[in-house]
Design a protein around this motif. Sequence first.
Motif, short mmCIF file in Angstrom:
data_model
loop_
_atom_site.label_atom_id
_atom_site.label_comp_id
_atom_site.label_asym_id
_atom_site.label_seq_id
_atom_site.Cartn_x
_atom_site.Cartn_y
_atom_site.Cartn_z
N ARG A 3 0.94 -1.39 0.21
CA ARG A 3 0.12 -0.18 0.07
C ARG A 3 0.77 1.09 -0.05
O ARG A 3 1.87 1.24 0.47
CB ARG A 3 -0.98 0.06 1.37
CG ARG A 3 -0.40 0.16 2.42
CD ARG A 3 -1.48 0.42 3.73
NE ARG A 3 -0.86 0.37 4.92
CZ ARG A 3 -1.69 0.92 5.93
NH1 ARG A 3 -2.65 1.15 5.88
NH2 ARG A 3 -0.77 0.84 7.08
N LEU B 185 0.03 5.15 0.71
CA LEU B 185 -1.06 6.06 1.10
C LEU B 185 -0.63 7.38 1.18
O LEU B 185 0.41 7.92 1.85
CB LEU B 185 -1.70 5.59 2.44
CG LEU B 185 -2.49 4.26 2.78
CD1 LEU B 185 -2.95 4.17 4.06
CD2 LEU B 185 -3.59 4.33 1.60
N ILE C 192 -4.13 6.53 11.86
CA ILE C 192 -3.71 5.83 10.70
C ILE C 192 -2.48 5.16 11.15
O ILE C 192 -2.11 4.11 10.88
CB ILE C 192 -3.89 6.62 9.57
CG1 ILE C 192 -3.35 5.59 8.35
CG2 ILE C 192 -2.64 7.62 9.41
CD1 ILE C 192 -4.71 4.81 7.85
N SER D 204 -1.92 1.48 12.17
CA SER D 204 -1.79 0.35 11.23
C SER D 204 -0.62 0.34 10.75
O SER D 204 -0.48 -0.52 9.82
CB SER D 204 -2.98 0.73 10.08
OG SER D 204 -2.63 1.70 9.28
N TYR E 294 3.24 10.31 3.82
CA TYR E 294 2.77 9.22 3.04
C TYR E 294 2.86 8.02 3.90
O TYR E 294 3.96 7.90 4.92
CB TYR E 294 3.43 8.80 1.86
CG TYR E 294 3.41 9.92 0.69
CD1 TYR E 294 2.37 9.81 -0.35
CD2 TYR E 294 4.08 11.05 0.66
CE1 TYR E 294 2.03 10.76 -1.08
CE2 TYR E 294 3.56 12.12 -0.28
CZ TYR E 294 2.86 11.76 -1.09
OH TYR E 294 2.49 12.65 -2.35
N SER F 190 -0.20 6.92 -5.39
CA SER F 190 -0.64 6.76 -3.88
C SER F 190 -2.28 6.87 -4.05
O SER F 190 -2.83 7.60 -4.63
CB SER F 190 -0.02 7.67 -2.84
OG SER F 190 1.25 7.34 -2.83
N ALA F 191 -3.00 5.93 -2.99
CA ALA F 191 -4.26 6.30 -2.82
C ALA F 191 -4.43 7.28 -1.51
O ALA F 191 -3.58 7.48 -0.79
CB ALA F 191 -4.85 5.01 -2.41
N PRO F 192 -5.58 7.89 -1.71
CA PRO F 192 -6.08 8.68 -0.45
C PRO F 192 -6.32 7.84 0.84
O PRO F 192 -6.49 6.76 0.88
CB PRO F 192 -7.43 9.45 -0.74
CG PRO F 192 -7.87 8.57 -1.71
CD PRO F 192 -6.81 7.87 -2.57
N CYS F 193 -6.06 8.57 2.05
CA CYS F 193 -5.98 7.89 3.34
C CYS F 193 -7.28 7.49 3.34
O CYS F 193 -8.36 8.22 3.31
CB CYS F 193 -5.70 8.79 4.49
SG CYS F 193 -5.98 8.15 5.99
N PRO F 194 -7.88 6.09 3.94
CA PRO F 194 -9.11 5.69 3.99
C PRO F 194 -9.88 6.12 5.16
O PRO F 194 -11.04 5.98 5.25
CB PRO F 194 -8.78 3.97 4.18
CG PRO F 194 -7.60 3.95 4.56
CD PRO F 194 -6.57 5.08 4.08
N ILE F 195 -9.19 6.57 6.15
CA ILE F 195 -10.01 7.28 7.36
C ILE F 195 -10.18 8.65 7.55
O ILE F 195 -9.08 9.49 7.32
CB ILE F 195 -9.03 6.67 8.87
CG1 ILE F 195 -9.04 5.20 8.69
CG2 ILE F 195 -9.71 7.27 9.97
CD1 ILE F 195 -7.96 4.77 9.93
#
Length: 204
Positions: A70, A72, A134, A137, A157, A199-204
Amino acid sequence: MAAPSLISKLRKIATSLPEIEVERCNFCGTILSPDHRHLVDLSQMKFICTCEMCMILNVGKGKYKPLPQRHLHLGDFIMPDELWSDFLIPVNMAFFVKSAVRNGTIAYYPAPTGATESKLKMEAWNSLTEFNPILKSLTYDLEALLVNRLGDAGQYYIVPIDKCYKLIGMIRMAWKGIFGGKEVNDIINRFFNELKEKSAPCPI
Ligand SMILES: [Zn+2]
Ligand SMILES: [Zn+2]
């Protein structure tokens, strides 16, 4: 990867044509795509390029661990300036890794000699985690919080650690003089532009 033979070394010296770097699977020699997977041997902090098949075959065989995938982008990350100062990092870039063996979080920052480490005060890291849950995790030893505060707005990130070592290696190779020079700045800018895209955006 096998050491280049004497002949290939001589050939490199004899020709001025630029060579295109290809990476091969360290187990079977297959040519790999640029976004191939890596295994890590944490005892030596050695990264091993691998194809998907060899990865499946070698994971779980003792020392090799697969790096998480991942990436992020933590757009809303909170890092108060006072807290950053508490980390006592002399430059405006670092990556943070939770260490299982050392029972704490270690920060690494780029220097002309490579990655330089500094063990963090537990309270400072705990405050940062309270601001940014976050961080709970983060996978021990294998994922990092990568911080770039060189620009006006900080960038944060979560990435696999090989990304961080790659960045620090590129900085070390290009470093000139006391401040690093323009080439280092260009490398850092290019690295973070590519990282943002990937990167994907932060899921929280
Ligand atoms: Zn392979
Ligand atoms: Zn590789």
